[in-house]
Design a protein around this motif. Structure first.
Motif, mmCIF file in Angstrom:
data_model
loop_
_atom_site.group_PDB
_atom_site.id
_atom_site.type_symbol
_atom_site.label_atom_id
_atom_site.label_comp_id
_atom_site.label_asym_id
_atom_site.label_seq_id
_atom_site.Cartn_x
_atom_site.Cartn_y
_atom_site.Cartn_z
ATOM 1 N N PHE B 33 -29.885 19.110 116.674
ATOM 2 C CA PHE B 33 -29.524 20.242 115.779
ATOM 3 C C PHE B 33 -30.582 19.883 114.499
ATOM 4 C CE2 PHE B 33 -25.105 21.136 116.712
ATOM 5 C CZ PHE B 33 -25.000 20.372 117.576
ATOM 6 N N TYR B 35 -30.935 21.517 110.384
ATOM 7 C CA TYR B 35 -30.165 21.644 109.237
ATOM 8 C C TYR B 35 -31.028 22.040 108.190
ATOM 9 C CZ TYR B 35 -25.784 20.956 111.530
ATOM 10 O OH TYR B 35 -24.627 21.007 112.363
ATOM 11 N N GLN B 37 -31.137 22.072 103.887
ATOM 12 C CA GLN B 37 -30.222 21.703 102.870
ATOM 13 C C GLN B 37 -31.117 22.096 101.501
ATOM 14 O OE1 GLN B 37 -29.055 17.654 102.567
ATOM 15 N NE2 GLN B 37 -27.301 18.190 101.465
ATOM 16 N N PRO B 43 -25.667 21.237 103.825
ATOM 17 C CA PRO B 43 -26.458 21.705 105.105
ATOM 18 C C PRO B 43 -26.035 22.796 105.405
ATOM 19 C CG PRO B 43 -25.955 19.344 105.178
ATOM 20 C CD PRO B 43 -25.043 19.838 104.164
ATOM 21 N N PHE B 45 -26.617 25.253 109.112
ATOM 22 C CA PHE B 45 -27.316 25.048 110.567
ATOM 23 C C PHE B 45 -28.478 26.134 110.657
ATOM 24 C CE2 PHE B 45 -27.045 24.887 115.070
ATOM 25 C CZ PHE B 45 -27.372 26.150 115.509
ATOM 26 N N TYR B 48 -30.080 24.853 117.537
ATOM 27 C CA TYR B 48 -29.619 23.834 118.531
ATOM 28 C C TYR B 48 -30.334 23.840 119.990
ATOM 29 C CZ TYR B 48 -26.391 21.858 121.803
ATOM 30 O OH TYR B 48 -25.625 20.892 122.671
#
Lengths: 117, 109
Positions: B33, B35, B37, B43, B45, B48
């Motif tokens: 993954f 993320y 932030q 975080p 998404f 993936y």
């Protein structure tokens, strides 16, 4: 998309008191919820994993009697920091995973900043 | 042990392209993954990957090579709002996320 809320967003408390943080999945049922803490400029550290209706699984080094986790329903988990001390000051983040999703995505709450004086 | 490595900090120019690399060694693999932030926030998404190859989603793309234990996040047409930390995380055999320390991306005008 799936939404996770956390309450409160910020809390300041005196040393020795207990603080409860709530994590809610608003539009889905969270079979599993995770609690993380994050220190400034550091990565997320998993504290514990909780499944609805069962006891939380704590990571090594995390005191289960100090960080009480309750996952009483499919939409609510709580983290209680008992007898908080200044070293417990941190950013606490919960995440939730919906059962049955294809790739096990975790949805994060907005986080709770705890300051212990 | 389990380990996720990514650069601590990168700087890029608005409108340009930047690639953030991530290498990993984990007990099992159930997906990687990425993320984003922003400071003081949780975080969010981005992507993936579980199979080798490139996944494209708008200005962001993510690549995975499982044999090399390697992934990258590619950000195109950089905007000032892309200034954030980018976290690489691998889901291990126990379906736990193992997190990298994050790459702080600084976008300059």
């Amino acid at each position: 998309g799936a939404v996770v809320s956390q309450h409160p967003s910020r809390v300041i408390c005196k040393s020795g008191t207990s603080v409860k943080i709530e994590c809610r999945s608003l539009d889905f049922q969270a079979t599993t919820m995770f609690w993380y803490r994050q220190f400034p400029k550091k990565s997320l550290m998993l504290m514990a994993t909780s499944n609805e209706g069962s006891k939380a699984t704590y990571e090594q080094g995390v005191e289960k009697d100090k960080f009480l986790i309750n996952h009483a329903s499919l939409t609510l988990s709580t983290l209680t920091v008992t007898s908080a001390h200044p070293e417990d000051s941190s950013f606490y983040i919960c995440s939730a995973r919906e059962g049955g999703r294809d790739f096990n995505e975790q949805f994060f709450g907005p986080g709770t900043r705890l300051t212990v004086l | 042990g389990q380990n996720i490595d990514q650069p601590t900090e990168m700087t890029a120019t608005e409108g340009a392209i930047v690639q953030i690399n991530c290498t990993y060694q984990t007990s099992g693999f159930n997906g990687l993954f990425w993320y984003q932030q922003h400071a003081g926030e949780a975080p969010t998404f981005l992507s993936y990957n579980v199979l080798d190859g490139l996944e494209e989603k708008g200005r962001f793309s993510s690549f995975l090579s499982r044999s090399k234990g390697y992934s990258y996040l590619l950000l195109k047409e950089l905007q000032m709002k892309d200034s954030a930390s980018y976290l690489c995380a691998v889901m291990d055999s126990n379906y736990q996320l193992i997190w990298g320390a994050g790459t702080k991306l600084i976008i300059k005008p």
